[in-house]
Design a protein around this motif. Structure first.
Motif, PDB file in Angstrom:
ATOM      1  N   CYS A  63       0.839  -1.203   0.000  1.00  0.00           N
ATOM      2  CA  CYS A  63       0.000   0.000   0.000  1.00  0.00           C
ATOM      3  C   CYS A  63       0.873   1.251   0.000  1.00  0.00           C
ATOM      4  O   CYS A  63       1.495   1.590   1.007  1.00  0.00           O
ATOM      5  N   SER A  64       0.904   1.934  -1.124  1.00  0.00           N
ATOM      6  CA  SER A  64       1.713   3.144  -1.227  1.00  0.00           C
ATOM      7  C   SER A  64       1.201   4.253  -0.311  1.00  0.00           C
ATOM      8  O   SER A  64       1.989   5.058   0.192  1.00  0.00           O
ATOM      9  N   ARG A  65      -0.087   4.282  -0.044  1.00  0.00           N
ATOM     10  CA  ARG A  65      -0.626   5.312   0.857  1.00  0.00           C
ATOM     11  C   ARG A  65      -0.149   5.083   2.287  1.00  0.00           C
ATOM     12  O   ARG A  65       0.174   6.032   2.998  1.00  0.00           O
ATOM     13  N   ALA A  66      -0.099   3.832   2.726  1.00  0.00           N
ATOM     14  CA  ALA A  66       0.384   3.537   4.078  1.00  0.00           C
ATOM     15  C   ALA A  66       1.866   3.877   4.187  1.00  0.00           C
ATOM     16  O   ALA A  66       2.302   4.477   5.180  1.00  0.00           O
ATOM     17  N   LEU A  67       2.631   3.510   3.177  1.00  0.00           N
ATOM     18  CA  LEU A  67       4.063   3.795   3.196  1.00  0.00           C
ATOM     19  C   LEU A  67       4.314   5.297   3.086  1.00  0.00           C
ATOM     20  O   LEU A  67       5.232   5.830   3.708  1.00  0.00           O
ATOM     21  N   GLY A  68       3.476   5.990   2.332  1.00  0.00           N
ATOM     22  CA  GLY A  68       3.580   7.441   2.245  1.00  0.00           C
ATOM     23  C   GLY A  68       3.240   8.105   3.562  1.00  0.00           C
ATOM     24  O   GLY A  68       3.895   9.080   3.968  1.00  0.00           O
ATOM     25  N   GLN A  69       2.229   7.574   4.252  1.00  0.00           N
ATOM     26  CA  GLN A  69       1.869   8.123   5.562  1.00  0.00           C
ATOM     27  C   GLN A  69       3.016   7.928   6.540  1.00  0.00           C
ATOM     28  O   GLN A  69       3.351   8.827   7.304  1.00  0.00           O
ATOM     29  N   LEU A  70       3.630   6.773   6.502  1.00  0.00           N
ATOM     30  CA  LEU A  70       4.770   6.520   7.371  1.00  0.00           C
ATOM     31  C   LEU A  70       5.907   7.505   7.060  1.00  0.00           C
ATOM     32  O   LEU A  70       6.513   8.064   7.981  1.00  0.00           O
ATOM     33  N   ALA A  71       6.161   7.752   5.803  1.00  0.00           N
ATOM     34  CA  ALA A  71       7.207   8.707   5.427  1.00  0.00           C
ATOM     35  C   ALA A  71       6.883  10.106   5.949  1.00  0.00           C
ATOM     36  O   ALA A  71       7.763  10.822   6.432  1.00  0.00           O
ATOM     37  N   ARG A  72       5.597  10.506   5.886  1.00  0.00           N
ATOM     38  CA  ARG A  72       5.204  11.822   6.407  1.00  0.00           C
ATOM     39  C   ARG A  72       5.364  11.889   7.922  1.00  0.00           C
ATOM     40  O   ARG A  72       5.799  12.906   8.468  1.00  0.00           O
ATOM     41  N   ILE A  73       5.027  10.807   8.612  1.00  0.00           N
ATOM     42  CA  ILE A  73       5.198  10.776  10.070  1.00  0.00           C
ATOM     43  C   ILE A  73       6.681  10.877  10.418  1.00  0.00           C
ATOM     44  O   ILE A  73       7.066  11.643  11.305  1.00  0.00           O
ATOM     45  N   GLU A  74       7.515  10.120   9.722  1.00  0.00           N
ATOM     46  CA  GLU A  74       8.953  10.162  10.001  1.00  0.00           C
ATOM     47  C   GLU A  74       9.534  11.545   9.715  1.00  0.00           C
ATOM     48  O   GLU A  74      10.350  12.051  10.478  1.00  0.00           O
ATOM     49  N   ALA A  75       9.106  12.175   8.634  1.00  0.00           N
ATOM     50  CA  ALA A  75       9.581  13.520   8.300  1.00  0.00           C
ATOM     51  C   ALA A  75       9.107  14.527   9.353  1.00  0.00           C
ATOM     52  O   ALA A  75       9.879  15.387   9.793  1.00  0.00           O
ATOM     53  N   GLY A  76       7.855  14.413   9.760  1.00  0.00           N
ATOM     54  CA  GLY A  76       7.326  15.315  10.786  1.00  0.00           C
ATOM     55  C   GLY A  76       8.055  15.154  12.110  1.00  0.00           C
ATOM     56  O   GLY A  76       8.332  16.130  12.804  1.00  0.00           O
ATOM     57  N   ALA A  77       8.396  13.944  12.453  1.00  0.00           N
ATOM     58  CA  ALA A  77       9.070  13.668  13.726  1.00  0.00           C
ATOM     59  C   ALA A  77      10.460  14.287  13.780  1.00  0.00           C
ATOM     60  O   ALA A  77      10.909  14.722  14.852  1.00  0.00           O
ATOM     61  N   ARG A  78      11.129  14.356  12.641  1.00  0.00           N
ATOM     62  CA  ARG A  78      12.477  14.939  12.620  1.00  0.00           C
ATOM     63  C   ARG A  78      12.476  16.384  13.127  1.00  0.00           C
ATOM     64  O   ARG A  78      13.446  16.834  13.737  1.00  0.00           O
ATOM     65  N   ALA A  79      11.391  17.088  12.906  1.00  0.00           N
ATOM     66  CA  ALA A  79      11.307  18.491  13.343  1.00  0.00           C
ATOM     67  C   ALA A  79      11.307  18.620  14.866  1.00  0.00           C
ATOM     68  O   ALA A  79      11.603  19.690  15.398  1.00  0.00           O
ATOM     69  N   PHE A  80      10.993  17.543  15.555  1.00  0.00           N
ATOM     70  CA  PHE A  80      10.881  17.601  17.015  1.00  0.00           C
ATOM     71  C   PHE A  80      11.969  16.834  17.746  1.00  0.00           C
ATOM     72  O   PHE A  80      11.924  16.704  18.968  1.00  0.00           O
ATOM     73  N   SER A  81      12.946  16.341  17.023  1.00  0.00           N
ATOM     74  CA  SER A  81      13.992  15.532  17.649  1.00  0.00           C
ATOM     75  C   SER A  81      14.807  16.322  18.668  1.00  0.00           C
ATOM     76  O   SER A  81      15.354  15.741  19.607  1.00  0.00           O
ATOM     77  N   ALA A  82      14.872  17.641  18.525  1.00  0.00           N
ATOM     78  CA  ALA A  82      15.637  18.459  19.471  1.00  0.00           C
ATOM     79  C   ALA A  82      14.788  18.938  20.650  1.00  0.00           C
ATOM     80  O   ALA A  82      15.321  19.512  21.595  1.00  0.00           O
ATOM     81  N   PHE A  83      13.481  18.709  20.602  1.00  0.00           N
ATOM     82  CA  PHE A  83      12.609  19.102  21.713  1.00  0.00           C
ATOM     83  C   PHE A  83      12.964  18.268  22.945  1.00  0.00           C
ATOM     84  O   PHE A  83      13.247  17.079  22.831  1.00  0.00           O
ATOM     85  N   PRO A  84      12.898  18.849  24.132  1.00  0.00           N
ATOM     86  CA  PRO A  84      13.102  18.044  25.344  1.00  0.00           C
ATOM     87  C   PRO A  84      11.857  17.185  25.608  1.00  0.00           C
ATOM     88  O   PRO A  84      10.745  17.706  25.670  1.00  0.00           O
ATOM     89  N   ASN A  85      12.027  15.898  25.672  1.00  0.00           N
ATOM     90  CA  ASN A  85      10.942  14.959  25.953  1.00  0.00           C
ATOM     91  C   ASN A  85       9.731  15.143  25.042  1.00  0.00           C
ATOM     92  O   ASN A  85       8.605  15.295  25.522  1.00  0.00           O
ATOM     93  N   PRO A  86       9.914  15.098  23.724  1.00  0.00           N
ATOM     94  CA  PRO A  86       8.778  15.302  22.818  1.00  0.00           C
ATOM     95  C   PRO A  86       7.789  14.149  22.916  1.00  0.00           C
ATOM     96  O   PRO A  86       8.176  12.983  23.045  1.00  0.00           O
ATOM     97  N   ARG A  87       6.506  14.488  22.848  1.00  0.00           N
ATOM     98  CA  ARG A  87       5.444  13.494  22.915  1.00  0.00           C
ATOM     99  C   ARG A  87       4.441  13.764  21.794  1.00  0.00           C
ATOM    100  O   ARG A  87       4.198  14.905  21.428  1.00  0.00           O
ATOM    101  N   VAL A  88       3.870  12.691  21.300  1.00  0.00           N
ATOM    102  CA  VAL A  88       2.824  12.769  20.269  1.00  0.00           C
ATOM    103  C   VAL A  88       1.568  12.172  20.869  1.00  0.00           C
ATOM    104  O   VAL A  88       1.600  11.079  21.449  1.00  0.00           O
ATOM    105  N   THR A  89       0.467  12.873  20.736  1.00  0.00           N
ATOM    106  CA  THR A  89      -0.814  12.383  21.253  1.00  0.00           C
ATOM    107  C   THR A  89      -1.666  11.865  20.117  1.00  0.00           C
ATOM    108  O   THR A  89      -1.818  12.532  19.083  1.00  0.00           O
ATOM    109  N   VAL A  90      -2.188  10.676  20.291  1.00  0.00           N
ATOM    110  CA  VAL A  90      -3.179  10.139  19.354  1.00  0.00           C
ATOM    111  C   VAL A  90      -4.519  10.619  19.896  1.00  0.00           C
ATOM    112  O   VAL A  90      -4.974  10.170  20.949  1.00  0.00           O
ATOM    113  N   GLU A  91      -5.114  11.563  19.198  1.00  0.00           N
ATOM    114  CA  GLU A  91      -6.325  12.184  19.714  1.00  0.00           C
ATOM    115  C   GLU A  91      -7.584  11.380  19.447  1.00  0.00           C
ATOM    116  O   GLU A  91      -8.448  11.309  20.307  1.00  0.00           O
ATOM    117  N   ALA A  92      -7.694  10.825  18.249  1.00  0.00           N
ATOM    118  CA  ALA A  92      -8.953  10.145  17.927  1.00  0.00           C
ATOM    119  C   ALA A  92      -8.755   9.190  16.765  1.00  0.00           C
ATOM    120  O   ALA A  92      -7.865   9.357  15.936  1.00  0.00           O
TER     121      ALA A  92
END
Length: 95
Positions: A63-92
């Protein structure tokens, strides 16, 4: 296959709607729960890889959409790697 969307909130407060071609996300995350960034990434990789593999088992291609979503999550996470104790909330889990 039943697909689903789930909403996450990044450490800076930004919300993002995410896609999965499978309900397997429900086995890895709970709505309203906050995860350390590294844990969220690990769970996302595993769940979205399984979701893609389920599509491949059924239709003969990953599934290219699932793999694309994973790539977007990984790219988004890189922006927060320098944050102290970064957390992601699964809202719904969205319908």
């Amino acid at each position: 296959m039943p697909e689903m969307r789930f909403t996450i909130r990044w450490p800076d407060g930004t919300a993002e709607s995410c896609y999965s071609p499978s309900l397997v996300i429900r086995d890895y995350f709970a709505p309203g729960t906050s995860y350390p960034l590294a844990d969220f990434l690990e769970k996302s990789r595993e769940a979205l890889t399984i979701a893609s593999q389920r599509v491949e088992a059924r239709y003969g291609f990953p599934c290219s959409r699932a793999l694309g979503q994973l790539a977007r999550i990984e790219a988004g996470a890189r922006a927060f790697s320098a944050f102290p104790n970064p957390r992601v909330t699964v809202e719904a889990f969205d319908a």
